[in-house]
Design an enzyme around this catalytic site. Structure first.
Site, PDB file in Angstrom:
ATOM      1  N   PHE A  51       0.811  -1.116  -0.098  1.00 24.20           N
ATOM      2  CA  PHE A  51       0.038   0.072  -0.053  1.00 24.20           C
ATOM      3  C   PHE A  51       0.745   1.124   0.038  1.00 24.20           C
ATOM      4  CE2 PHE A  51      -2.342   2.922   2.876  1.00 24.20           C
ATOM      5  CZ  PHE A  51      -3.556   3.029   2.206  1.00 24.20           C
TER       6      PHE A  51
ATOM      7  N   GLU B 107       4.433   9.518   1.518  1.00 23.13           N
ATOM      8  CA  GLU B 107       5.485   9.969   0.676  1.00 23.13           C
ATOM      9  C   GLU B 107       6.481  10.914   1.586  1.00 23.13           C
ATOM     10  OE1 GLU B 107       3.710  12.518  -2.336  1.00 23.13           O
ATOM     11  OE2 GLU B 107       2.737  11.182  -3.220  1.00 23.13           O
TER      12      GLU B 107
ATOM     13  N   GLY C 239       7.384  13.860   2.105  1.00 23.65           N
ATOM     14  CA  GLY C 239       6.938  15.082   2.559  1.00 23.65           C
ATOM     15  C   GLY C 239       5.437  15.186   3.180  1.00 23.65           C
TER      16      GLY C 239
ATOM     17  N   TRP D 241       8.535   4.728   3.203  1.00 22.25           N
ATOM     18  CA  TRP D 241       8.280   3.841   4.286  1.00 22.25           C
ATOM     19  C   TRP D 241       7.211   2.817   3.896  1.00 22.25           C
ATOM     20  CZ3 TRP D 241      11.731   5.369   6.987  1.00 22.25           C
ATOM     21  CH2 TRP D 241      12.130   6.778   7.173  1.00 22.25           C
TER      22      TRP D 241
ATOM     23  N   THR E 109       5.964  -0.751   3.537  1.00 21.30           N
ATOM     24  CA  THR E 109       6.084  -2.172   3.809  1.00 21.30           C
ATOM     25  C   THR E 109       6.083  -3.133   2.751  1.00 21.30           C
ATOM     26  OG1 THR E 109       5.208  -1.456   6.029  1.00 21.30           O
ATOM     27  CG2 THR E 109       5.355  -3.615   5.725  1.00 21.30           C
TER      28      THR E 109
ATOM     29  N   ARG F  20      -6.139  -0.453  11.143  1.00 21.70           N
ATOM     30  CA  ARG F  20      -5.818   0.167  12.342  1.00 21.70           C
ATOM     31  C   ARG F  20      -6.175  -1.355  13.386  1.00 21.70           C
ATOM     32  NH1 ARG F  20      -6.898   6.265  10.805  1.00 21.70           N
ATOM     33  NH2 ARG F  20      -5.140   6.633   9.894  1.00 21.70           N
TER      34      ARG F  20
ATOM     35  N   ARG G   3      13.868 -16.495  38.049  1.00 23.45           N
ATOM     36  CA  ARG G   3      15.013 -15.757  38.852  1.00 23.45           C
ATOM     37  C   ARG G   3      14.756 -15.381  40.186  1.00 23.45           C
ATOM     38  NH1 ARG G   3      19.783 -13.238  39.105  1.00 23.45           N
ATOM     39  NH2 ARG G   3      19.628 -10.893  39.338  1.00 23.45           N
TER      40      ARG G   3
ATOM     41  N   GLU H  13       0.508   3.385   9.925  1.00 20.50           N
ATOM     42  CA  GLU H  13      -0.977   3.443   9.719  1.00 20.50           C
ATOM     43  C   GLU H  13      -1.789   4.374  10.612  1.00 20.50           C
ATOM     44  OE1 GLU H  13      -2.810  -0.313   8.773  1.00 20.50           O
ATOM     45  OE2 GLU H  13      -1.162  -1.114   8.466  1.00 20.50           O
TER      46      GLU H  13
ATOM     47  N   SER I 113       0.067   7.947  16.859  1.00 20.41           N
ATOM     48  CA  SER I 113      -0.933   8.044  18.023  1.00 20.41           C
ATOM     49  C   SER I 113      -1.570   9.294  17.754  1.00 20.41           C
ATOM     50  CB  SER I 113      -0.216   7.884  19.331  1.00 20.41           C
ATOM     51  OG  SER I 113       0.154   6.430  19.409  1.00 20.41           O
TER      52      SER I 113
HETATM   53  N1  CAA Z   1     -13.408   6.968   5.572  1.00 18.79           N
HETATM   54  C1  CAA Z   1     -13.830   7.345   4.648  1.00 18.79           C
HETATM   55  N2  CAA Z   1     -13.629   8.504   4.159  1.00 18.79           N
HETATM   56  C2  CAA Z   1     -13.063   9.360   4.770  1.00 18.79           C
HETATM   57  C3  CAA Z   1     -12.653   8.936   6.100  1.00 18.79           C
HETATM   58  C4  CAA Z   1     -12.662   7.593   6.300  1.00 18.79           C
HETATM   59  N3  CAA Z   1     -12.449   6.851   7.542  1.00 18.79           N
HETATM   60  N4  CAA Z   1     -11.994  10.083   6.877  1.00 18.79           N
HETATM   61  C5  CAA Z   1     -11.986  10.971   6.044  1.00 18.79           C
HETATM   62  N5  CAA Z   1     -12.731  10.707   5.111  1.00 18.79           N
HETATM   63  C6  CAA Z   1     -12.956  11.736   4.005  1.00 18.79           C
HETATM   64  C7  CAA Z   1     -14.000  12.813   4.406  1.00 18.79           C
HETATM   65  O1  CAA Z   1     -15.336  12.357   4.432  1.00 18.79           O
HETATM   66  C8  CAA Z   1     -13.411  14.038   3.403  1.00 18.79           C
HETATM   67  O2  CAA Z   1     -14.410  13.604   2.191  1.00 18.79           O
HETATM   68  P1  CAA Z   1     -15.035  15.018   1.653  1.00 18.79           P
HETATM   69  O3  CAA Z   1     -14.374  16.203   1.750  1.00 18.79           O
HETATM   70  O4  CAA Z   1     -15.385  14.355  -0.028  1.00 18.79           O
HETATM   71  O5  CAA Z   1     -16.285  15.073   2.488  1.00 18.79           O
HETATM   72  C9  CAA Z   1     -11.884  13.471   3.152  1.00 18.79           C
HETATM   73  O6  CAA Z   1     -11.819  12.203   3.411  1.00 18.79           O
HETATM   74  C10 CAA Z   1     -11.149  14.327   3.973  1.00 18.79           C
HETATM   75  O7  CAA Z   1     -11.390  14.015   5.529  1.00 18.79           O
HETATM   76  P2  CAA Z   1     -10.589  14.950   6.430  1.00 18.79           P
HETATM   77  O8  CAA Z   1     -10.969  16.574   6.105  1.00 18.79           O
HETATM   78  O9  CAA Z   1     -10.893  14.339   7.860  1.00 18.79           O
HETATM   79  O10 CAA Z   1      -9.094  14.951   6.109  1.00 18.79           O
HETATM   80  P3  CAA Z   1      -8.031  15.435   6.613  1.00 18.79           P
HETATM   81  O11 CAA Z   1      -7.169  15.858   5.613  1.00 18.79           O
HETATM   82  O12 CAA Z   1      -8.178  16.346   7.722  1.00 18.79           O
HETATM   83  O13 CAA Z   1      -7.243  14.174   7.368  1.00 18.79           O
HETATM   84  C11 CAA Z   1      -6.412  12.559   9.009  1.00 18.79           C
HETATM   85  C12 CAA Z   1      -7.504  13.750   8.328  1.00 18.79           C
HETATM   86  C13 CAA Z   1      -7.149  11.688   9.951  1.00 18.79           C
HETATM   87  C14 CAA Z   1      -5.444  13.185   9.666  1.00 18.79           C
HETATM   88  C15 CAA Z   1      -5.730  11.784   7.543  1.00 18.79           C
HETATM   89  O14 CAA Z   1      -5.010  12.518   7.009  1.00 18.79           O
HETATM   90  C16 CAA Z   1      -5.022  10.559   8.210  1.00 18.79           C
HETATM   91  O15 CAA Z   1      -5.421   9.454   8.430  1.00 18.79           O
HETATM   92  N6  CAA Z   1      -3.648  10.579   8.346  1.00 18.79           N
HETATM   93  C17 CAA Z   1      -2.642   9.639   8.530  1.00 18.79           C
HETATM   94  C18 CAA Z   1      -2.329   8.549   7.467  1.00 18.79           C
HETATM   95  C19 CAA Z   1      -1.761   7.331   7.657  1.00 18.79           C
HETATM   96  O16 CAA Z   1      -2.384   6.740   8.612  1.00 18.79           O
HETATM   97  N7  CAA Z   1      -0.746   7.055   7.065  1.00 18.79           N
HETATM   98  C20 CAA Z   1      -0.158   5.896   7.322  1.00 18.79           C
HETATM   99  C21 CAA Z   1       0.044   5.124   5.787  1.00 18.79           C
HETATM  100  S1  CAA Z   1       0.002   3.559   5.697  1.00 18.79           S
HETATM  101  C22 CAA Z   1       1.424   2.900   6.474  1.00 18.79           C
HETATM  102  O17 CAA Z   1       1.885   3.312   7.498  1.00 18.79           O
HETATM  103  C23 CAA Z   1       2.572   2.303   5.519  1.00 18.79           C
HETATM  104  C24 CAA Z   1       2.621   0.681   5.859  1.00 18.79           C
HETATM  105  O18 CAA Z   1       3.170   0.150   4.630  1.00 18.79           O
HETATM  106  C25 CAA Z   1       2.294  -0.025   7.126  1.00 18.79           C
END
Ligand code: CAA
Length: 383
Positions: free
Chosen positions: A123, A127, A129, A156, A158, A243, A268, A363, A366
């Protein structure tokens, strides 16, 4: 809520516990030290039906429920946290969104072999940035005839070195912000795609993590996953489920550290008796066991809500937050119980401590979980 496991859930728990105890835990230290990808263990997990556990059998998966997924993730991660993340990325971050969003003609190629574990998925959202501000991505996808041309860098990621396919998020319309993000299925052999160096990590060192480079990478337009501009929703809804997997992974790490500390404290001796008989240690064990159980209840509740097709985003964020912080706390206490022995690689708790840290980061950190939870509870209050 019924807290008893049904026959199938218990069977999966028992067989995964046996794999964890007999194969994963005895090798996890060597895999960690040598940065060795546990290919045979991943093959065994595929044969056991663990790589697409909640995907219907008709689509190559095992057809179990999400509670079973949480249970097996905990057991596998108890044996080897790297095996846990390899499995969770394929299950929650690859198969789950492909199952929910793929068009019928995409499924045979992009879902069935991944759900069966014959192939491995990854997935690609983050990025260099963006990170927590996922919508601020810079990777672009431009339509050219019947292909999209991707340009940008992901970080990053996985499973990067072993994955056969990636779900890649890119902006198809920068002016539309998060509504201009789209998701693409990209084969590892796509022209213009390459991997960066393998990251040298603090923990989960038997899994690979790397940057991905897209330089005029051509992807058939037919590989769009979901609708154009729907990518951010695909990503966010996928992370809701992911999550639960990370929470269960954190539980497995915490449980492994707790059991190691418990067993060590019975053997121990200091001041003429096992250290478990000193209240300072006994109370630590009591707190570890209690905190793990609290986080487990939240994790299982989130999984059951997902199974019930109810809103579960707040609960999965709570579960991940609680389980990750529990894992950090429990592994720290476990080292304290071991004393100097906890600080060296001869005993497993230093590895559990290193493995635990990432569960507070990937993902969604915290802090991001707290954003998600705060928004949900405030929205509920204003309703
Ligand atoms: N399900 C569906 N849609 C969702 C949603 C959800 N859970 N949460 C938000 N949305 C939608 C909203 O409805 C909104 O849509 P509309 O504007 O069309 O109504 C849109 O997404 C934007 O929502 P927000 O305004 O809430 O978005 P935001 O920019 O404020 O971001 C955030 C919120 C929760 C901080 C989000 O950016 C986030 O989750 N960030 C963390 C990202 C993350 O977890 N990255 C990890 C990547 S994976 C990984 O770790 C690598 C690996 O390989 C293991």
């Amino acid at each position: 809520m019924d807290f008893r496991l049904n026959e199938e859930q218990q069977m999966f728990k028992d067989t995964c516990a046996s794999l964890a105890d007999n194969t994963l835990a005895p090798n996890a230290g060597a895999w960690d030290q040598g940065h060795v990808y546990p290919a045979d263990a991943v093959k065994t997990m595929a044969e056991m039906g663990l790589m697409g556990i909640a995907i219907p059998e008709s689509e190559g998966g095992t057809g179990a429920d999400n509670l079973t997924y949480a249970i097996i993730m905990e057991e596998i991660s108890r044996g080897c946290a790297s095996c846990g993340v390899i499995m969770s990325v394929n299950n929650s971050l690859y198969c789950d969104p492909v199952h929910r969003y793929a068009r019928p003609e995409q499924r045979a190629t992009w879902l069935a072999p991944y759900a069966s574990g014959e192939k491995l998925g990854a997935f690609a959202l983050t990025e260099p940035g963006n990170g927590s501000d996922a919508a601020a991505m810079r990777t672009t996808a431009e339509l050219d005839g019947d292909e999209y041309i991707l340009n940008g860098t992901k970080a990053w990621i996985t499973n990067a070195y072993e994955a056969d396919a990636f779900i890649v998020f890119a902006t198809t319309d920068r002016s539309a912000g998060h509504r201009g993000v789209s998701a693409f299925l990209v084969d590892k052999d796509a022209a213009g795609f390459s991997l960066g160096k393998k990251e040298d990590k603090l923990g989960i060192r038997a899994s690979s993590t790397s940057q991905l480079f897209f330089e005029n990478c051509r992807v058939p337009a037919a590989n769009l996953l979901g609708e154009l501009g729907e990518g951010f929703k695909v990503a966010m809804s996928t992370l809701d489920g992911g999550r639960i997997g990370v929470a269960a992974q954190a539980l497995g790490i915490a449980e492994a550290a707790y059991r190691a500390a418990r067993d060590y404290s019975l053997e121990r001796k200091t001041f003429g008796k096992p250290i478990a008989e000193h209240q300072a240690v006994a109370f630590k064990l009591a707190d570890m066991a209690t905190r793990i159980e609290v986080a487990r209840l939240l994790t299982h509740q989130a999984a059951q809500l997902k199974d019930a097709k109810a809103n579960y985003g707040k609960l999965s964020a709570m579960a991940k937050l609680a389980a990750a912080e529990t894992a950090m706390w429990v592994t720290t206490q476990a080292i304290q119980v071991f004393g100097g022995n906890g600080y060296v690689t001869e005993y497993p708790v230093e590895r559990h401590f290193r493995d635990a840290k990432i569960t507070e980061i990937y993902e969604g950190t915290s802090e991001v979980q707290r954003i998600v939870i705060a928004r949900a509870v405030l929205q509920e209050a204003l309703r």
